[in-house]
Structures are given as structure tokens and as C-alpha cells.
Design a protein around this motif. Sequence first.
Motif, short mmCIF file in Angstrom:
data_model
loop_
_atom_site.label_atom_id
_atom_site.label_comp_id
_atom_site.label_asym_id
_atom_site.label_seq_id
_atom_site.Cartn_x
_atom_site.Cartn_y
_atom_site.Cartn_z
N GLY A 3 34.31 11.33 -96.24
CA GLY A 3 34.82 12.66 -96.57
C GLY A 3 36.24 12.69 -97.10
N LYS A 27 36.72 21.75 -98.21
CA LYS A 27 35.43 22.12 -97.59
C LYS A 27 34.34 22.22 -98.66
CE LYS A 27 33.75 23.61 -93.56
NZ LYS A 27 33.56 22.64 -92.52
N GLY A 31 30.75 16.96 -97.36
CA GLY A 31 31.23 15.86 -96.51
C GLY A 31 32.27 16.38 -95.54
N GLU A 32 32.68 15.45 -94.68
CA GLU A 32 33.61 15.82 -93.62
C GLU A 32 35.02 16.08 -94.16
OE1 GLU A 32 33.56 13.66 -89.58
OE2 GLU A 32 35.17 12.72 -90.74
N ALA A 34 38.97 16.29 -92.97
CA ALA A 34 39.87 15.95 -91.86
C ALA A 34 41.31 16.27 -92.23
CB ALA A 34 39.74 14.48 -91.50
N ASP A 55 37.02 19.42 -89.85
CA ASP A 55 36.01 18.94 -88.90
C ASP A 55 36.66 17.98 -87.91
OD1 ASP A 55 33.79 20.23 -90.26
OD2 ASP A 55 34.20 18.78 -91.87
N LYS A 56 37.66 17.26 -88.41
CA LYS A 56 38.39 16.31 -87.55
C LYS A 56 39.87 16.49 -87.78
CE LYS A 56 35.57 12.36 -86.46
NZ LYS A 56 34.70 11.56 -87.27
N GLY A 164 35.88 24.83 -88.73
CA GLY A 164 35.44 23.44 -88.69
C GLY A 164 35.40 23.00 -87.24
#
Length: 317
Positions: A3, A27, A31-32, A34, A55-56, A164
Motif C-alpha cells: 500500500g 485512500k 490497498g492499505e 498508512a 489503516d495503519k 480507517g
Amino acid sequence: MAGTWVFVDQRDGNIRKVTYEMLAEAKKFGGEVAAVVFGKGVEGLAGEFAKYGADKVYVADDDIFAAYNTGAYVAQMVAMIKEYSPNAVLFGHTMNGRDMASRLAQKLDAGMATDAIAAEISDGKAVFTRAIYAGKALAKVEVTGSPIVATIRAGVWEVVESAGAGEVVKVAVAATAADVYQVAKDFVPTVSARPELTEAAVVVSGGRGCKGPEGIKVVEELADLLGAALGGSRASIDSGWLGHELQVGQTGKVVCPGLYIACGISGAIQHLAGMSSSKFIAAVNTDTEAPIFNVADFGVVGDLFKVVPLLCTELKK
Ligand SMILES: Cc1cc2nc3c(=O)[nH]c(=O)nc-3n(C[C@H](O)[C@H](O)[C@H](O)COP(=O)(O)OP(=O)(O)OC[C@H]3O[C@@H](n4cnc5c(N)ncnc54)[C@H](O)[C@@H]3O)c2cc1C
């Protein structure tokens, strides 16, 4: 591929708006997403980023990151990229973002795009749009290699709240004292009640046409009535009418506000390089042939000493 990472541009917990702009846009890449935050005592900031799509949140919290430090920050980022293999790493096109991204790309032998105003990233491919020739043309740049590194112009993307997962990952500190090759001894902020130039929704700038500090005061009044940031052309900066931190242009700051008002500014190519991507441009100039009118959405051919006070009077009503 893991991501897109967004580097959090912050000082003493004050996060630059471009960080949120990048999170919201990342976003859309799929994919992720972070957020990556370095600092001392910054763990508490982590919850903020989940609201904007992270997300992270990778947190590197240590004394060595207390203030921005090129060597330590780059060493830490290199170690983290080697461990987690993100697809892309985005930085704001800020002083620190530019400094860090370029050195990071060099250390990783990675492809890089700077000062991007649009981006499409998917499946390990990335195409960035950059304004060239002072905004007269747009170049689409495909960055190959991994990871993709880019700096993004502040103000081109919207801040959008979008939840997220915000999982916090505390990372091991990889930077050591040996990575620190310069130390900021002091930080003296310029005191201004006005918004920061690169983050302001409205910017009012004065040029040589202001003819001196008294003329700048005329422009300042308009800025204050609009709650705007104050800026200037190099001519007004070099004349000592405004501080260097307020210069807009190729060798100054790049701004992208919703409204840019140029007062007594001719529109030299070096000035346009710093403001031509503004969403709406208004100009006041006595010269019908002034190049600023080529980029202006709304132009007033007139004396700023008459036009600007009239506008201020209307705004006060
Ligand atoms: C390497 C390099 C880098 C540079 N970097 C920058 C940069 O980052 N930013 C930057 O701005 N410049 C930069 N410059 C300088 C740039 O080339 C111009 O000289 C500068 O932008 C001119 O500033 P100005 O428009 O205020 O002045 P001028 O070009 O002198 O224009 C003044 C304008 O005011 C108008 N005017 C006069 N009186 C009035 C009045 N009463 N009411 C309304 N209008 C009036 C005139 O018609 C004129 O158009 C750089 C130059 C070089 C060589």
C-alpha cells in the motif's frame, strides 16, 4: 506490495494540513493506507490519522526524532521501507518533505516525482501530474521502480474524513547518533496571527506596485478582512517591505489557495511558478498588458491604492 504510506509532517504535535490531504487521496489508490509519524511523545497523535483513512499508523517515538533531523529521519525511513516494503511513500512538498524525500529516493535508488498536483497509483504503477513552465503546461510523469517516492503540493487535494482501521504499529528505532550530522540549535517562529502561507484558503499578495511599506499596509488590510495569509513578490521582499518567509514563487513558497489576489504584481514567470495553480486568481494592476492577467480569472485594471480600499470598505459593510 504494502500500500501507500503518508509521511506525517509535524512539529511539536502541530500537523500540517497537507498530511490529511494526502491520507484522503491515498485512500483512492486502493490497498492499505498508512500514516508514518516520527517524533518524541507522538504516539498520542496516532488516533487522529484513522479519521482520515489511515489503516495503519507506524510510530517511531524517540528522543532522536524530537526535532526534524535529516540524517536520523532518512535512516529510520530507509530501515522501515526495507522491513515493510510499501508500494509508495508520499511527502508534502514542504521544506522537510522535499529534504527527506529526495535523500530517501537517492538512498533507495528509487524513482521520484516532486511537487505533484495529481496522482494515480495502482498495482505498483504511478503517474503524477506536475506543473511545468510556471504552470503553462502539465507534465505526466510515470515513476518506475520501488518504492515510488513523491512530494505533493499542499492545497491541491481536499481533506476528507473517512474512517480507517488506524492500527498502531510501534516500530523499532533504527536511527543512531551516527546518523545525526546536523542539529537544529534553535527554532524561532515568526509571530503572525495570519494563516500560514502554504496552507491558507485565501492569499493576498503585494508587489512592487505597492511602492513601499505604506502600500503594503493597504494590501494587509484586505488580507485581514478576508482572514487571508499575506504574501509578496520577490520585488517587495527584496525591497524589505515584507519578510523573506512571505515570498511566493520559484525561489519562495508554492501556494495553492482557493483564492489568490495579486496586487501590483506583474506576473513574472518566477512569480507564476508559485501561485498559478491557485483555484481562483484575481489581480489588480494598472497595466492592461501585465502578464498576471493571462492567468487571472478576474482582473481589475486600476490603481491598487483606489481599488483595494474600495474593496475593504465593501467588505466592512
Ligand atoms: C532566478 C530568479 C528567481 C526568482 N524568483 C522569484 C520568486 O520566487 N518570486 C517572485 O515574485 N519573483 C521572483 N523573481 C523575480 C521576478 O523575475 C520578478 O522580478 C518579480 O516577480 C517582479 O515583482 P513584481 O511583479 O512585484 O514587480 P514588477 O515586475 O516591477 O511589477 C510591478 C507591477 O505593479 C504594477 N503597478 C504599478 N503601480 C501600480 C498601482 N498603483 N496599482 C496597481 N498596479 C500597479 C505595474 O503595472 C507592474 O505590473 C526571480 C527572478 C529570478 C531571476
